[in-house]
Design an enzyme around this catalytic site. Structure first.
Site, mmCIF file in Angstrom:
data_model
loop_
_atom_site.group_PDB
_atom_site.id
_atom_site.type_symbol
_atom_site.label_atom_id
_atom_site.label_comp_id
_atom_site.label_asym_id
_atom_site.label_seq_id
_atom_site.Cartn_x
_atom_site.Cartn_y
_atom_site.Cartn_z
ATOM 1 N N LYS A 179 64.462 -2.468 87.091
ATOM 2 C CA LYS A 179 63.220 -3.194 87.373
ATOM 3 C C LYS A 179 63.101 -4.387 86.431
ATOM 4 O O LYS A 179 63.102 -4.223 85.215
ATOM 5 C CB LYS A 179 62.024 -2.251 87.184
ATOM 6 C CG LYS A 179 62.066 -1.059 88.142
ATOM 7 C CD LYS A 179 61.032 -0.022 87.793
ATOM 8 C CE LYS A 179 61.335 0.658 86.476
ATOM 9 N NZ LYS A 179 60.384 1.732 86.136
ATOM 10 N N THR A 210 48.718 -3.636 82.657
ATOM 11 C CA THR A 210 48.191 -2.298 82.950
ATOM 12 C C THR A 210 49.201 -1.247 82.540
ATOM 13 O O THR A 210 50.401 -1.504 82.512
ATOM 14 C CB THR A 210 47.910 -2.105 84.458
ATOM 15 O OG1 THR A 210 49.138 -2.302 85.166
ATOM 16 C CG2 THR A 210 46.861 -3.052 84.975
ATOM 17 N N GLY A 212 51.188 2.324 83.219
ATOM 18 C CA GLY A 212 51.561 3.216 84.319
ATOM 19 C C GLY A 212 52.259 2.581 85.498
ATOM 20 O O GLY A 212 52.434 3.237 86.528
ATOM 21 N N THR A 213 52.708 1.321 85.351
ATOM 22 C CA THR A 213 53.391 0.715 86.507
ATOM 23 C C THR A 213 54.699 1.449 86.815
ATOM 24 O O THR A 213 55.015 1.688 87.974
ATOM 25 C CB THR A 213 53.686 -0.785 86.279
ATOM 26 O OG1 THR A 213 54.196 -0.945 84.968
ATOM 27 C CG2 THR A 213 52.462 -1.639 86.445
ATOM 28 N N GLY A 214 55.448 1.824 85.752
ATOM 29 C CA GLY A 214 56.730 2.518 85.974
ATOM 30 C C GLY A 214 56.517 3.867 86.649
ATOM 31 O O GLY A 214 57.204 4.221 87.611
ATOM 32 N N CYS A 215 55.543 4.618 86.144
ATOM 33 C CA CYS A 215 55.234 5.949 86.707
ATOM 34 C C CYS A 215 54.848 5.811 88.178
ATOM 35 O O CYS A 215 55.335 6.542 89.042
ATOM 36 C CB CYS A 215 54.055 6.596 85.988
ATOM 37 S SG CYS A 215 54.293 6.774 84.229
#
Ligand code: PXL
Length: 265
Positions: A179, A210, A212-215
């Site tokens: 990514k 923000t 938590g984008t990876g999760c």
């Protein structure tokens, strides 16, 4: 008759709701999947600080997985924060004892560090992740920092990122999505899998930080896979979902949060 797909998140609890198990469950349910979980750690945190990490005994993580698999037809497992050698080993031992033809698809988010910079994987556990989990993964989703660590190699531009995906894919025999959100220009992600190589490009959304984008991205891929989409389709759909979730972020007090409930375009 219900045909709702069942997915499972094996990850840490982020009490602030943007990342971890909480992000995964919101994403699963929004994308029409029945979400189940095995909690690995309790992380006391908010958007600016990780205060403490309490890990569960590895056997308790396995117990959660066993009970869910006894009861439900889990089609995709997503792993997030696994934290320690003992948890990684137990999770892999459980998944490996499932006949490989019946094994769920496994989406691995190789979570290493939180957005605020705290280690979410013990240093001596990276090797275990590589050796035990990567070989059974359907897809591994490192960001640039994680890919650099996994390859012990600097990634500075898109070509480096694309090559990193190919190298990791060859090395582990799994699909790899590198990514590029942390690269300088567009938000471009590179997928390398056994039969396909593809890139996914969107304009960078500026000024939105923000957690938590990876999760959320890996949870969305898991959900789209569970609905029967191909790997390339699932990544494309999840990328579009992420772009909308960031664009339509929520303003909560002083912080911006991903909008996990964003609607289809
Ligand atoms: O975004 C990585 C991440 C994963 N899992 C848990 C987290 C975080 C970030 O803070 O808390 C539980």
């Amino acid at each position: 008759m219900s045909s709702t797909p069942v997915v499972m998140s094996v990850a840490g609890s982020d009490c602030s709701g943007g990342a971890g198990i909480q992000a995964d469950l919101k994403t699963f349910s929004h994308l029409n999947c029945y979400g189940t979980t095995a909690v690995t750690c309790i992380v006391a945190e908010n958007p600016t600080e990780v205060r403490s990490i309490t890990s569960l005994p590895a056997k308790k993580v396995r117990e959660q997985m066993e009970l869910i698999f006894d009861a439900f037809p889990v089609s995709v497992v997503k792993t997030g924060m696994l934290y320690s050698n003992s948890i990684i080993k137990e999770v892999c031992s459980f998944l490996k004892q499932i006949d490989s033809l019946k094994r769920p698809k496994i989406v691995v988010d190789p979570v290493m560090v939180s957005t605020t910079g705290t280690k979410l994987l013990r240093k001596n556990s990276i090797q275990t992740l590589l050796e035990e989990l990567f070989p059974i993964a359907t897809l591994i989703t490192p960001n640039i920092h994680e890919a650099q660590l996994l390859l012990a190699k600097k990634i500075v531009n898109e070509l480096d990122a694309e090559q990193a995906a190919e190298l990791l894919c060859k090395r582990w025999g799994a699909g790899v999505l590198v990514k590029g959100g942390h690269l300088a220009k567009d938000a471009v992600d590179f997928l390398a899998a056994s039969k396909t190589h593809q890139s996914y490009r969107t304009d960078r959304i500026r000024g939105v930080k923000t957690n938590g984008t990876g999760c959320t991205y890996s949870a969305a891929i898991a959900a789209y896979l569970a609905q029967g989409n191909s790997l390339t389709e699932s990544v494309g759909l999840a990328k579009s979902f992420m772009t909308r979730a960031i664009k339509s972020h929520l303003k909560l007090g002083h912080f911006k949060a991903l909008n996990h409930y964003v609607v289809e375009p």
